[in-house]
Design a protein around this motif. Structure first.
Motif, PDB file in Angstrom:
ATOM      1  N   LYS A 106      20.758  13.089  -1.430  1.00  9.69           N
ATOM      2  CA  LYS A 106      19.819  13.240  -2.536  1.00  9.69           C
ATOM      3  C   LYS A 106      18.667  12.253  -2.466  1.00  9.69           C
ATOM      4  N   ALA A 137       6.690  13.571  -0.785  1.00 10.32           N
ATOM      5  CA  ALA A 137       7.360  13.519  -2.082  1.00 10.32           C
ATOM      6  C   ALA A 137       7.368  14.879  -2.754  1.00 10.32           C
ATOM      7  N   ASP A 138       6.250  15.592  -2.659  1.00  9.77           N
ATOM      8  CA  ASP A 138       6.175  16.956  -3.211  1.00  9.77           C
ATOM      9  C   ASP A 138       7.191  17.881  -2.545  1.00  9.77           C
ATOM     10  N   GLN A 141      10.812  17.015  -3.321  1.00 13.05           N
ATOM     11  CA  GLN A 141      11.150  17.376  -4.693  1.00 13.05           C
ATOM     12  C   GLN A 141      11.577  18.836  -4.776  1.00 13.05           C
ATOM     13  N   SER A 142      10.959  19.694  -3.974  1.00 13.38           N
ATOM     14  CA  SER A 142      11.333  21.107  -3.972  1.00 13.38           C
ATOM     15  C   SER A 142      12.744  21.322  -3.431  1.00 13.38           C
ATOM     16  N   ARG A 146      14.959  12.869  -3.722  1.00  6.57           N
ATOM     17  CA  ARG A 146      13.992  11.825  -4.085  1.00  6.57           C
ATOM     18  C   ARG A 146      13.603  11.054  -2.840  1.00  6.57           C
ATOM     19  N   THR A 147      12.345  10.657  -2.753  1.00 10.87           N
ATOM     20  CA  THR A 147      11.871   9.866  -1.624  1.00 10.87           C
ATOM     21  C   THR A 147      11.618   8.428  -2.061  1.00 10.87           C
ATOM     22  N   HIS A 171       3.773   8.901  -7.863  1.00 10.17           N
ATOM     23  CA  HIS A 171       4.417  10.225  -7.845  1.00 10.17           C
ATOM     24  C   HIS A 171       5.796  10.098  -8.490  1.00 10.17           C
ATOM     25  N   ASN A 173       8.467  11.513  -7.987  1.00 14.04           N
ATOM     26  CA  ASN A 173       9.596  11.687  -7.076  1.00 14.04           C
ATOM     27  C   ASN A 173       9.661  10.597  -6.012  1.00 14.04           C
ATOM     28  N   TYR A 174       8.875   9.556  -6.182  1.00 11.79           N
ATOM     29  CA  TYR A 174       8.790   8.500  -5.159  1.00 11.79           C
ATOM     30  C   TYR A 174       9.097   7.139  -5.770  1.00 11.79           C
TER      31      TYR A 174
END
Length: 286
Positions: A106, A137-138, A141-142, A146-147, A171, A173-174
């Motif tokens: 994850k 990160a985009d 996320q898809s 998580r990055t 971002h 997700n980062y």
């Protein structure tokens, strides 16, 4: 918090012939909750034809052992490229996210950059790598991944620099892979640095070092220099100068409840060192 171990901790044994699958079994036997993998290498999995297949087999193996795979850690350089042109690096790291998804991880940790090249200031480097990091990160996320970037690599090792990077990427997700030991490589006090990092924590590494001042004689046998001219050598968690207990409490107080993943790079015997690390952290967590 759960206690994990990085496949990096087994590097000495892997180079001597241990396989990833045997490392997973050792991790489970020692009581670890999960194992994190760094860039998968087919050399450590005889009979595997490609990384995608290896990732699937490792996931199935760990599921059978009731062993999590919380993170996949890969090298990257969005400023200079890694084995290709810089503009190709985001797509390459996105493919690493695909491997993370096959593993069931994850979290994907990737670097930002390793050298400045013709640039004079690290802030210029940050400005250039932001679009590529956002692209990864985009995409991750898809995939439900998580990055994050870790504080290491000398240039992006200080807490203020990594915080600057994360805020520049901006971002949702980062975030940050907080390595409480690596701050010493930039001669930064870990308690202060972890305090800066904790609000952004996505994943955490536990590492410990022995320390010698640069004013002493140059040591030999596994020691390396810090950016400020001091010396470090990896050691068993709890045996060195990293204030592990304090750093863990700082993370907890900031609301971090993810994995503490052991990264051992000492000269002591690997398996006893990892057994000691797990016992130390379990007692620390109560």
């Amino acid at each position: 918090m759960k206690i994990g171990v990085s496949s990096y901790s087994f590097q000495t044994l892997l180079k001597r012939g241990m396989t990833y699958f045997e490392a997973c079994q050792h991790a489970r036997d020692m009581g670890y909750d999960g194992i994190e993998f760094i860039d998968l290498d087919l050399a450590f999995a005889p009979g595997e034809d490609n990384v995608e297949s290896l990732a699937k087999h490792l996931r199935a193996h760990c599921e059978a052992l009731d062993l999590d795979i919380p993170a996949y850690t890969v090298a990257a350089d969005f400023l200079n490229g890694r084995g290709g042109a810089p503009e190709d690096e985001p797509a390459r790291v996105c493919r690493c996210a695909d491997i993370a998804a096959l593993l069931g991880a994850k979290v994907l940790r990737h670097d930002a950059f390793w050298r400045l090249g013709e640039l004079r200031d690290w802030r210029e480097g940050v400005a250039r790598v932001v679009p590529g990091i956002r692209q990864v990160a985009d995409y991750a996320q898809s995939l439900g991944i998580r990055t994050c970037t870790e504080n290491h690599g000398r240039i992006m090792q200080d807490s203020d620099r990594v915080e600057y990077l994360i805020r520049a990427v901006d971002h949702p997700n980062y975030g940050w892979l907080v390595d409480m030991g690596n701050f010493l490589c930039a001669d930064e006090e870990p308690r202060h640095a972890v305090g800066v990092a904790a609000p952004y924590a996505v994943h955490a590494h536990v590492k410990d070092f022995l320390y010698k001042s640069g004013q002493e004689d140059v040591p030999v046998g596994g020691w390396f220099g810090t950016r400020g001219g001091n010396y470090l050598r990896g050691t068993v968690i709890g045996h060195g100068v990293v204030p592990v207990r304090a750093c863990v409490h700082i993370l907890q107080n900031a609301g971090y409840d993810g994995y503490l993943s052991v990264e051992f790079e000492g000269r002591e015997e690997t398996l006893p060192a990892l057994e000691n690390a797990r016992e130390y952290l379990r007692k620390l967590l109560g």
